[in-house]
Structure formats: C-alpha cells, structure tokens
Write a protein that holds these residues in place. Structure first.
Motif, short mmCIF file in Angstrom:
data_model
loop_
_atom_site.label_atom_id
_atom_site.label_comp_id
_atom_site.label_asym_id
_atom_site.label_seq_id
_atom_site.Cartn_x
_atom_site.Cartn_y
_atom_site.Cartn_z
N LEU A 43 0.81 -1.20 0.00
CA LEU A 43 0.00 0.00 0.00
C LEU A 43 0.86 1.26 0.00
O LEU A 43 2.05 1.21 0.23
CB LEU A 43 -0.97 0.00 1.17
N ILE A 44 0.20 2.38 -0.27
CA ILE A 44 0.86 3.68 -0.27
C ILE A 44 0.91 4.17 1.18
O ILE A 44 -0.14 4.26 1.83
CB ILE A 44 0.09 4.70 -1.15
N PRO A 45 2.10 4.50 1.70
CA PRO A 45 2.19 4.97 3.08
C PRO A 45 1.64 6.38 3.25
O PRO A 45 1.47 7.12 2.27
CB PRO A 45 3.69 4.93 3.37
N ILE A 46 1.40 6.75 4.47
CA ILE A 46 0.90 8.09 4.79
C ILE A 46 1.96 9.15 4.43
O ILE A 46 1.63 10.22 3.96
CB ILE A 46 0.53 8.20 6.28
N ARG A 47 3.22 8.81 4.63
CA ARG A 47 4.33 9.72 4.33
C ARG A 47 5.26 9.06 3.32
O ARG A 47 6.29 8.53 3.71
CB ARG A 47 5.10 10.07 5.60
N PRO A 48 4.91 9.09 2.04
CA PRO A 48 5.80 8.49 1.05
C PRO A 48 7.14 9.22 0.99
O PRO A 48 7.18 10.45 1.09
CB PRO A 48 5.05 8.64 -0.27
N ARG A 120 14.43 4.67 -7.70
CA ARG A 120 15.59 5.57 -7.74
C ARG A 120 15.82 6.00 -9.18
O ARG A 120 16.05 5.18 -10.04
CB ARG A 120 16.84 4.86 -7.23
N SER A 121 15.72 7.28 -9.41
CA SER A 121 15.92 7.83 -10.76
C SER A 121 16.87 9.02 -10.67
O SER A 121 16.48 10.16 -10.88
CB SER A 121 14.59 8.24 -11.37
N ASP A 122 18.09 8.74 -10.34
CA ASP A 122 19.05 9.80 -10.08
C ASP A 122 19.37 10.65 -11.31
O ASP A 122 19.84 11.76 -11.17
CB ASP A 122 20.33 9.21 -9.50
N ARG A 123 19.11 10.15 -12.50
CA ARG A 123 19.41 10.91 -13.72
C ARG A 123 18.23 11.75 -14.20
O ARG A 123 18.36 12.52 -15.13
CB ARG A 123 19.85 9.97 -14.84
N LYS A 124 17.07 11.59 -13.59
CA LYS A 124 15.87 12.28 -14.06
C LYS A 124 15.55 13.46 -13.14
O LYS A 124 15.48 13.31 -11.93
CB LYS A 124 14.69 11.31 -14.10
N ALA A 125 15.33 14.62 -13.72
CA ALA A 125 15.03 15.83 -12.95
C ALA A 125 13.78 15.62 -12.09
O ALA A 125 12.78 15.08 -12.56
CB ALA A 125 14.83 17.01 -13.88
N GLY A 126 13.86 16.01 -10.83
CA GLY A 126 12.71 15.91 -9.94
C GLY A 126 12.47 14.53 -9.37
O GLY A 126 11.54 14.32 -8.62
N ARG A 127 13.28 13.55 -9.73
CA ARG A 127 13.07 12.17 -9.27
C ARG A 127 14.21 11.67 -8.40
O ARG A 127 14.24 10.51 -8.03
CB ARG A 127 12.91 11.23 -10.47
N LYS A 128 15.18 12.53 -8.09
CA LYS A 128 16.31 12.09 -7.28
C LYS A 128 15.83 11.80 -5.87
O LYS A 128 14.96 12.46 -5.33
CB LYS A 128 17.40 13.15 -7.26
N TYR A 129 16.43 10.79 -5.26
CA TYR A 129 16.06 10.43 -3.90
C TYR A 129 17.31 10.10 -3.11
O TYR A 129 18.16 9.34 -3.56
CB TYR A 129 15.12 9.21 -3.88
N ARG A 130 17.41 10.66 -1.94
CA ARG A 130 18.40 10.28 -0.95
C ARG A 130 17.63 9.93 0.31
O ARG A 130 16.62 10.57 0.63
CB ARG A 130 19.37 11.43 -0.66
N TYR A 131 18.11 8.94 1.04
CA TYR A 131 17.39 8.46 2.21
C TYR A 131 16.99 9.62 3.12
O TYR A 131 17.79 10.48 3.43
CB TYR A 131 18.23 7.46 3.00
N THR A 132 15.74 9.62 3.50
CA THR A 132 15.16 10.66 4.34
C THR A 132 14.39 10.00 5.46
O THR A 132 13.67 9.02 5.22
CB THR A 132 14.18 11.53 3.51
N ASP A 133 14.52 10.51 6.67
CA ASP A 133 13.72 10.01 7.78
C ASP A 133 12.25 10.18 7.43
O ASP A 133 11.84 11.24 6.96
CB ASP A 133 14.05 10.79 9.06
N ILE A 134 11.48 9.15 7.66
CA ILE A 134 10.08 9.14 7.24
C ILE A 134 9.28 10.29 7.87
O ILE A 134 8.37 10.84 7.26
CB ILE A 134 9.42 7.77 7.55
#
Length: 160
Positions: A43-48, A120-134
């Motif tokens: 499921l989709i979490p409350i804080r994606p 993880r889409s590090d090469r796509k604008a607006g899709r970069k993700y680095r681990y973040t506390d939920i």
C-alpha cells in the motif's frame, strides 16, 4: 534459530502496534492498496519518501524473518515482487531500493516488520532520492494516496 519475540504473530487488529499500518481499518486501507495476497498487502504509506514509494505489510505481525514459514515467506515476496513491478512499470526508474530492517539499531519506534519499495531515478530531474527520515517527509492526503494506488494498480495490470 532465533527466539520468537513475544510480539510475533499478533493479528493486525492488535491495538498495541504503533506502526501506522495496523491501526487503520481494512476499509481505510483498501483505497490505498496496490496489490495483495493471502499473506501481505502492498500500500501507499501516509508519508511516502518519494512518488512510487510502497510499503508491503504482512497480514500477521512479525518482528523478524525467523517467524515466517516457507510458504508465508514465498507469498510475502510474491507481493513484494508484484508491487515492485508496478512501481517500475509506472516510474521507469534507474533502479529500485527494496529494503526491510529490524532491531533496535534501525531507530524505528516499533518492531513490526515491513518492506519498503523506493524507485531511484538519479538521472531524471525531480526524481532524485536520498534516504530521508520518514517523519520529515510530507504527509499525503487520503485522495493523493488513493490516486497513487490506482495509478500503480493500473501499471501492474499493464505488466500481466
């Protein structure tokens, strides 16, 4: 073999679990479901953490891998695999993180074993993700979560 925790194998309706997935009713959860089987629900979490973030929650409360029998473990990973396919079909990421952690060192305030899928889409604008506390991720409204779940279900149906 590791000892089984006293918290293991409690039904999801158990009110003592602070994970946020157990406390909502099945009706509330149904609109956020990407896929499910007899053992687990994605499921989709409350804080994606990012668009495409999905959590896979076993239907029976587990605190670590030692309490799953082989059949449960196989079916759990079918749900993980299916929801990962949906995420990858919809978002076409460069890669996908699929993780599960347990124990006090994780920093979580609860022991419920859940899996997270994060594209993880590090090469796509607006899709970069680095681990973040939920808890530093913005909370989504119910309509946002329901819309994302519907999009992922649609992407899953395209892959079958």
């Amino acid at each position: 073999m590791r000892p089984v925790s006293q918290l293991s194998n409690l039904l999801l309706s158990k009110q003592g679990c602070p994970c946020g997935y157990c406390l909502s009713t099945p009706g509330e959860r149904s609109q956020f479901i990407v896929c499910q089987n007899d053992v687990a629900t994605a499921l989709i979490p409350i804080r994606p953490r990012i668009r495409g973030n999905v959590v896979v929650v076993p239907h029976v409360y587990h605190t670590d891998f030692s309490t799953f029998n082989q059949s449960e473990f196989r079916d759990l990973f079918k749900c993980v695999r299916e929801s990962t396919f949906a995420v990858e079909n919809l978002y076409d990421p460069d890669g996908t993180n699929v993780w599960c952690d347990w124990g006090g060192i994780t920093g979580r305030s609860y022991l419920h074993l859940v899996w997270e899928i994060v594209p993880r889409s590090d090469r796509k604008a607006g899709r970069k993700y680095r681990y973040t506390d939920i808890f530093s991720c913005p909370q989504w409204s119910s309509p946002e979560r329901a819309k994302e779940a519907a999009r992922l279900r649609g992407a899953l149906n395209c892959s079958k």
